[in-house]
Motif scaffolding. Sequence first.
Motif, short mmCIF file in Angstrom:
data_model
loop_
_atom_site.label_atom_id
_atom_site.label_comp_id
_atom_site.label_asym_id
_atom_site.label_seq_id
_atom_site.Cartn_x
_atom_site.Cartn_y
_atom_site.Cartn_z
N SER A 122 -8.09 10.36 38.09
CA SER A 122 -8.70 10.63 36.80
C SER A 122 -9.40 11.99 36.79
CB SER A 122 -9.70 9.52 36.44
OG SER A 122 -10.31 9.78 35.20
N CYS A 123 -10.00 12.38 37.90
CA CYS A 123 -10.65 13.70 37.99
C CYS A 123 -9.64 14.81 37.66
CB CYS A 123 -11.22 13.94 39.38
SG CYS A 123 -12.66 12.96 39.81
N TYR A 124 -8.48 14.74 38.27
CA TYR A 124 -7.46 15.77 38.06
C TYR A 124 -6.90 15.71 36.63
CZ TYR A 124 -7.74 16.92 42.97
OH TYR A 124 -8.20 17.32 44.19
N ARG A 125 -6.62 14.50 36.13
CA ARG A 125 -6.11 14.37 34.75
C ARG A 125 -7.11 14.90 33.73
NH1 ARG A 125 -4.25 9.41 36.61
NH2 ARG A 125 -6.08 8.38 35.76
N ARG A 126 -8.35 14.48 33.85
CA ARG A 126 -9.39 14.89 32.89
C ARG A 126 -9.63 16.39 32.98
NH1 ARG A 126 -10.93 14.15 28.95
NH2 ARG A 126 -13.16 14.40 29.27
N ALA A 127 -9.63 16.96 34.18
CA ALA A 127 -9.83 18.41 34.31
C ALA A 127 -8.71 19.18 33.61
CB ALA A 127 -9.94 18.80 35.77
N LEU A 128 -7.48 18.72 33.75
CA LEU A 128 -6.36 19.37 33.07
C LEU A 128 -6.47 19.24 31.55
CD1 LEU A 128 -3.41 18.49 35.44
CD2 LEU A 128 -4.36 20.77 35.02
N LEU A 129 -6.91 18.09 31.08
CA LEU A 129 -7.10 17.89 29.65
C LEU A 129 -8.18 18.85 29.12
CD1 LEU A 129 -6.55 16.30 27.03
CD2 LEU A 129 -8.33 14.71 27.76
N VAL A 130 -9.28 18.95 29.82
CA VAL A 130 -10.35 19.86 29.41
C VAL A 130 -9.86 21.30 29.45
CG1 VAL A 130 -12.64 20.75 30.03
CG2 VAL A 130 -12.23 18.28 30.04
N ALA A 131 -9.09 21.66 30.48
CA ALA A 131 -8.53 23.02 30.57
C ALA A 131 -7.65 23.30 29.35
CB ALA A 131 -7.74 23.18 31.86
N ASP A 132 -6.85 22.34 28.95
CA ASP A 132 -6.02 22.52 27.76
C ASP A 132 -6.87 22.69 26.51
OD1 ASP A 132 -3.67 22.44 29.20
OD2 ASP A 132 -3.09 20.43 28.52
N GLU A 133 -7.93 21.90 26.39
CA GLU A 133 -8.83 22.02 25.24
C GLU A 133 -9.47 23.41 25.17
OE1 GLU A 133 -11.52 18.75 25.83
OE2 GLU A 133 -10.08 17.28 25.08
N LEU A 134 -9.70 24.02 26.33
CA LEU A 134 -10.31 25.35 26.42
C LEU A 134 -9.29 26.48 26.27
CD1 LEU A 134 -12.63 24.63 29.47
CD2 LEU A 134 -13.37 24.94 27.09
N GLY A 135 -8.02 26.13 26.29
CA GLY A 135 -6.97 27.15 26.22
C GLY A 135 -6.77 27.89 27.53
N ALA A 136 -7.12 27.27 28.64
CA ALA A 136 -6.97 27.90 29.96
C ALA A 136 -5.50 27.92 30.37
CB ALA A 136 -7.80 27.17 31.01
N ASP A 137 -5.01 29.09 30.73
CA ASP A 137 -3.63 29.25 31.16
C ASP A 137 -3.48 29.05 32.67
OD1 ASP A 137 -0.88 29.96 30.49
OD2 ASP A 137 -1.27 31.75 31.70
N SER A 138 -4.57 29.32 33.40
CA SER A 138 -4.55 29.19 34.85
C SER A 138 -5.80 28.45 35.29
CB SER A 138 -4.46 30.56 35.52
OG SER A 138 -5.52 31.39 35.06
N ILE A 139 -5.64 27.60 36.32
CA ILE A 139 -6.74 26.75 36.78
C ILE A 139 -6.67 26.61 38.29
CG2 ILE A 139 -5.37 24.68 36.29
CD1 ILE A 139 -7.99 23.23 35.59
N ALA A 140 -7.84 26.60 38.93
CA ALA A 140 -7.93 26.43 40.38
C ALA A 140 -8.72 25.16 40.69
CB ALA A 140 -8.59 27.63 41.03
N PHE A 141 -8.16 24.34 41.55
CA PHE A 141 -8.78 23.09 41.97
C PHE A 141 -9.21 23.16 43.43
CE2 PHE A 141 -6.12 21.29 38.58
CZ PHE A 141 -6.96 20.34 38.01
N PRO A 142 -10.37 22.61 43.78
CA PRO A 142 -10.68 22.36 45.18
C PRO A 142 -10.08 21.01 45.57
CG PRO A 142 -12.51 21.62 43.85
CD PRO A 142 -11.46 22.18 42.89
N ALA A 143 -10.26 20.62 46.80
CA ALA A 143 -9.86 19.28 47.25
C ALA A 143 -11.02 18.33 46.92
CB ALA A 143 -9.56 19.27 48.74
N ILE A 144 -10.97 17.77 45.73
CA ILE A 144 -12.06 16.96 45.19
C ILE A 144 -12.32 15.74 46.07
CG2 ILE A 144 -12.80 15.58 43.20
CD1 ILE A 144 -10.96 17.48 41.50
#
Length: 166
Positions: free
Chosen positions: A95-117
Amino acid sequence: MAEIDVVLGDITEQRVDAIVNAANESLLGGGGVDGAIHRAAGPGLAEAGAAIAPCAPGDAKATPAFDLAPVRHVIHTVGPVWAGGGHGEADTLASCYRRALLVADELGADSIAFPAIATGVYGFPTAQAARIAVATVRATPTNATRITFVAFDEDTHAALTAALDG
């Protein structure tokens, strides 16, 4: 489909639109990745986090990135504390990864970096967390064109690379 890669390095030095912070529920900063992001972003990050806290495990919330330019957004997500694997930890992590991608889309982010949550002080086994991270990111629709997993150490890099190549 987004290009997905793994790098060894410091997430605060990534040149992306948004970085994901492995945060605690208060969004005020802590140790590990969370502390490094807060130190790099400056005191405004904790103030912005306090204004939108708390953040429940598995959820994600965004703030500006403050002094992390060229990064525009920090997406805070709270991973599960490992309790042996029988308490919904895998679902919460996904859910952390799914929600982060959803929020990134809402922000219009084209590129995103994840740590090992959740693999640091929260104790989630690294190899299992890497498999969940990669599978979830691959299965989650997103408008982002570039997704980077940033590993702080060699073991995490190896686990993420194996999951991506597997």
